[in-house]
Design an enzyme around this catalytic site. Sequence first.
Site, mmCIF file in Angstrom:
data_model
loop_
_atom_site.group_PDB
_atom_site.id
_atom_site.type_symbol
_atom_site.label_atom_id
_atom_site.label_comp_id
_atom_site.label_asym_id
_atom_site.label_seq_id
_atom_site.Cartn_x
_atom_site.Cartn_y
_atom_site.Cartn_z
ATOM 1 N N CYS A 49 1.844 -1.700 161.604
ATOM 2 C CA CYS A 49 1.972 -2.395 160.314
ATOM 3 C C CYS A 49 2.407 -1.475 159.178
ATOM 4 C CB CYS A 49 0.686 -3.149 159.967
ATOM 5 S SG CYS A 49 -0.782 -2.128 159.726
ATOM 6 N N HIS A 100 -4.980 -3.661 157.643
ATOM 7 C CA HIS A 100 -3.666 -4.240 157.964
ATOM 8 C C HIS A 100 -2.861 -4.438 156.685
ATOM 9 C CE1 HIS A 100 -0.825 -6.200 160.592
ATOM 10 N NE2 HIS A 100 -0.781 -7.267 159.814
ATOM 11 N N ASN A 112 5.123 -8.909 159.359
ATOM 12 C CA ASN A 112 4.226 -7.821 159.707
ATOM 13 C C ASN A 112 4.354 -7.451 161.174
ATOM 14 O OD1 ASN A 112 1.073 -9.036 160.762
ATOM 15 N ND2 ASN A 112 2.831 -10.352 160.479
#
Length: 139
Positions: A49, A100, A112
């Site tokens: 990510c 994240h 993502n």
Amino acid sequence: ATLPKAPVSQAASLPASTSAQAAAVVNLAEQQVGKGYGWGANGPDSFDCSSLVQYVYQQAAGINLPRTTYDQVKVGEDVPLDQLQPGDLLFWGSTTAPYHVAIYVGNNQYVNAATPEQGVILQIISSYYYPTCARRVLQ
């Protein structure tokens, strides 16, 4: 199922230079959809990510972001989640230790590097998996 591409027309209310940067960030982020998940060791072919965010901002806007989610959450300005603009960064977890990060692309959608199984995908913000905070890097 592939989700439709999010329009970047929402960026039109931003200053011209920011709008162009936001459009470039969104465009490059969307181009990464379908790539694999990895730790960035394979260059622009696989991402986790934070390496996805780092790569897109460097290539599309010439902005050097830190490598980790933990450090990326410290960059830019805090943005209320109901005032998101294309190019904003979304974070999950606590604001001091997020786990994240994703790039908001407009239309309640984000790009993502989701999981090793999913790779880079376009997703819709949902109440099931709602971001904790957002940061605006493009000024």
